[in-house]
Design an enzyme around this catalytic site. Structure first.
Site, mmCIF file in Angstrom:
data_model
loop_
_atom_site.group_PDB
_atom_site.id
_atom_site.type_symbol
_atom_site.label_atom_id
_atom_site.label_comp_id
_atom_site.label_asym_id
_atom_site.label_seq_id
_atom_site.Cartn_x
_atom_site.Cartn_y
_atom_site.Cartn_z
ATOM 1 N N SER A 21 -1.839 -2.871 1.440
ATOM 2 C CA SER A 21 -2.649 -4.327 1.475
ATOM 3 C C SER A 21 -2.648 -4.711 2.726
ATOM 4 O O SER A 21 -3.429 -5.955 3.143
ATOM 5 C CB SER A 21 -1.604 -5.298 0.669
ATOM 6 O OG SER A 21 -2.094 -5.180 -0.786
ATOM 7 N N LYS A 59 -6.073 -5.712 3.932
ATOM 8 C CA LYS A 59 -6.902 -6.895 3.613
ATOM 9 C C LYS A 59 -7.463 -7.668 4.844
ATOM 10 O O LYS A 59 -8.640 -7.913 4.701
ATOM 11 C CB LYS A 59 -6.085 -7.415 2.517
ATOM 12 C CG LYS A 59 -6.018 -6.638 1.163
ATOM 13 C CD LYS A 59 -4.750 -7.355 0.073
ATOM 14 C CE LYS A 59 -4.643 -6.424 -0.975
ATOM 15 N NZ LYS A 59 -3.921 -7.039 -1.843
ATOM 16 N N TYR A 112 -11.857 0.327 -2.870
ATOM 17 C CA TYR A 112 -10.620 -0.496 -2.536
ATOM 18 C C TYR A 112 -9.238 0.523 -2.502
ATOM 19 O O TYR A 112 -8.696 0.505 -1.526
ATOM 20 C CB TYR A 112 -10.391 -1.598 -3.298
ATOM 21 C CG TYR A 112 -9.072 -2.045 -3.626
ATOM 22 C CD1 TYR A 112 -8.748 -3.003 -2.517
ATOM 23 C CD2 TYR A 112 -8.247 -2.031 -4.563
ATOM 24 C CE1 TYR A 112 -7.375 -3.757 -2.491
ATOM 25 C CE2 TYR A 112 -6.698 -2.481 -4.505
ATOM 26 C CZ TYR A 112 -6.467 -3.412 -3.431
ATOM 27 O OH TYR A 112 -5.294 -3.976 -3.518
ATOM 28 N N TYR A 147 1.995 -13.091 -0.151
ATOM 29 C CA TYR A 147 1.945 -13.352 -1.651
ATOM 30 C C TYR A 147 2.799 -14.430 -2.025
ATOM 31 O O TYR A 147 2.504 -15.629 -1.324
ATOM 32 C CB TYR A 147 2.710 -12.125 -2.353
ATOM 33 C CG TYR A 147 1.898 -10.663 -1.901
ATOM 34 C CD1 TYR A 147 0.671 -10.638 -1.826
ATOM 35 C CD2 TYR A 147 3.056 -9.744 -1.489
ATOM 36 C CE1 TYR A 147 0.357 -9.304 -1.806
ATOM 37 C CE2 TYR A 147 2.301 -8.486 -1.130
ATOM 38 C CZ TYR A 147 0.969 -8.461 -1.062
ATOM 39 O OH TYR A 147 0.359 -7.281 -0.742
ATOM 40 N N VAL A 153 2.596 -2.741 -0.049
ATOM 41 C CA VAL A 153 3.316 -2.259 -0.661
ATOM 42 C C VAL A 153 4.050 -0.773 -0.331
ATOM 43 O O VAL A 153 4.904 -0.251 -0.797
ATOM 44 C CB VAL A 153 2.956 -2.008 -2.217
ATOM 45 C CG1 VAL A 153 2.910 -3.239 -3.012
ATOM 46 C CG2 VAL A 153 1.703 -1.078 -2.273
HETATM 47 N N1 GLU Z 1 -3.050 -0.469 -3.184
HETATM 48 C C1 GLU Z 1 -2.075 -1.480 -3.744
HETATM 49 C C2 GLU Z 1 -2.522 -2.198 -4.997
HETATM 50 O O1 GLU Z 1 -3.819 -2.459 -5.166
HETATM 51 C C3 GLU Z 1 -1.942 -2.475 -2.554
HETATM 52 C C4 GLU Z 1 -0.972 -3.699 -2.985
HETATM 53 C C5 GLU Z 1 -0.202 -3.904 -1.763
HETATM 54 O O2 GLU Z 1 -0.073 -3.406 -0.738
HETATM 55 O O3 GLU Z 1 0.349 -5.151 -1.928
HETATM 56 O O4 GLU Z 1 -1.787 -2.300 -5.788
#
Ligand code: GLU
Length: 450
Positions: free
Chosen positions: A66, A69, A191, A243, A261
């Protein structure tokens, strides 16, 4: 950087202090991420001069997840503009978990580009270019932020692609509400690939530093996106980057941040630095336990909280006086009388909104009375931004409209070329090469009147 400088020392200290911090577990809902070394702990900082500092496992590769992003949001904003992107994805903190199935009531838009739903849409918004398919564009963009070519970890990609039904469901749900720009399968595939791009903590610190520097990569010295774009991205990172822990993070650490994550975490000190940590064990909100602890300690100990703003700009106005106070003042009494009536304001450094306000205030206050002539000396001013320039022109224009004689010392023509006469904006004021000449000119003009 050598291992004995002050910044590396403090990164090493943070690492030593928090490396045994218990709690958290590496994510394993993407099976391949569960194989990460839970003890790996890297920290890196990149300054606005492109100086790189690191401690621990800052060169260990992991997938960006993430943390990609904000950078793809920046790419979308650069390609499509804020209004178009905002038609598809909002900018409100959702207060939800990263993978929450929640869309804005009424519009069906995902809440913001930092949660999965919004990130999938943002990725889907990146169009193919004639010479570069959309995913290549994404990869290339991440590489320009990092300052090197990056690649996809195919094993992690496959691992997520085979288990990522929740994200796939999210993409279909978004299409059902009518806000998914491309086929959901394609969107999610892209993605997942984006999330599987391999980086190190040092790469992430460079990427964060590029956001801190208004889109300019301080290591490669390439302008990757505009300063305007990064200001938007940082705003969304500040409110939504952590988050459902975002509010608490802004409250305590006070830096725009984004976690992933796989254990990566970036924090941005605008115009100051980019910071990154890597440590796989995550708390229940999906944020790295040790990374958060280290960044929190760094922020507290070094006063990095954005709202703390300890660095009030240094003095812009270096001198407010009358010309008879200057070392160059004449000794003859009749000349001194004239010099007493000439106000002098000297400015220094770079002139932006805040600095221009100070200069104009000083001009207003200068001289023995409201009619006295005044010299504005810009000799030590290094730059004037467009806002500062507009304010100075308007302010100077107003002063001369009020009947004050203003002489300008502007050896580098920071106010624009003197021969371009623009009405009412102080452009046609007398210019001098030195302060002495400007004072002399003003005194002579006074004598001529007298
Ligand atoms: N590829 C992970 C997902 O979409 C990224 C989520 C994250 O890093 O928070 O679940």
């Amino acid at each position: 950087m050598s291992a004995s400088d002050a910044v590396t020392d403090s990164l090493n200290r943070m690492r030593a202090e928090f490396r045994d911090l218990p709690g958290g577990r590496p994510a394993d809902y993407i099976p391949q991420l569960g194989l990460a070394d839970p003890d790996a702990f890297g920290l890196a900082l990149v300054s606005m001069d492109g100086h790189c500092y690191s401690a621990g496992e800052a060169d260990v590769p992991f997938t960006i997840q993430s943390v990609s992003k904000p950078f793809i949001y920046a790419l979308a904003l650069s390609l499509l503009g804020l209004d178009e992107v905002s038609r598809w994805v909002g900018a409100e903190p959702s207060g939800d978990a990263f993978n929450a199935i929640s869309l804005e009531p009424g519009t069906g838009r995902p809440a913001n580009a930092m949660v999965n739903a919004g990130a999938i849409v943002t990725t889907a918004l990146i169009p193919d270019a004639p010479d570069e398919p959309a995913f290549e564009r994404i990869l290339h963009c991440l590489g320009r932020f990092a300052g090197r070519e990056l690649e996809v970890d195919e094993e992690v990609f496959t691992s997520e692609a085979t288990t990522g039904d929740r994200n796939r469901a999210l993409a279909y749900l978004i299409r059902a509400t009518g806000t998914m720009p491309v086929d959901p399968v394609l969107a999610v595939d892209r993605y997942f690939r984006q999330c599987a791009v391999r980086v190190t903590a040092l790469d992430l610190a460079t990427m964060a530093a590029t956001l801190a520097y208004g889109g300019f990569n301080p290591v490669t010295r390439e302008q990757v996106v505009s300063a305007e774009v990064t200001s938007r991205v940082l705003a969304v990172m500040a409110t939504c980057g952590m988050y459902d822990g975002s509010g608490e993070w802004l409250l305590r650490i006070g830096l725009p941040a984004k976690s992933g994550v796989s254990g990566g975490l970036i924090a941005v000190g605008p115009a100051r630095f980019g910071l990154a940590t890597y440590s796989p064990p995550l708390d229940t909100a999906g944020n790295s336990v040790r990374g958060q602890a280290a960044l929190r300690a760094l922020s507290e100990r070094y006063g990095l909280h954005l709202m703390l703003n300890p660095a009030l700009p240094g003095s812009t106005v270096s001198l407010v006086t009358t010309a008879d106070d200057l070392p160059s003042a004449p000794s003859a009494d009749h000349e001194r009388v004239l010099h007493e009536q000439v106000g002098v304001v000297a400015a220094q450094g770079s002139i932006d909104f805040t600095a221009a306000e100070r200069v104009l205030y000083a001009l207003d206050e200068s001289g023995p009375d409201e009619e006295s002539p005044v010299v504005l000396d810009l000799h030590d001013v290094t730059s004037v931004d467009s806002v500062g320039l507009g304010m100075l022109h308007t302010g100077l224009g107003r002063l001369s409209a009020d009947g004050r004689r203003v002489a300008i010392v502007d050896p580098r023509d920071l106010l624009g070329p003197p021969d371009v006469v623009r009405e009412g904006i102080g452009q046609d004021l007398p210019r001098y090469a030195t302060r002495e000449a400007a004072v002399e000119g003003s005194a002579k003009a006074l004598a001529g009147e007298g």
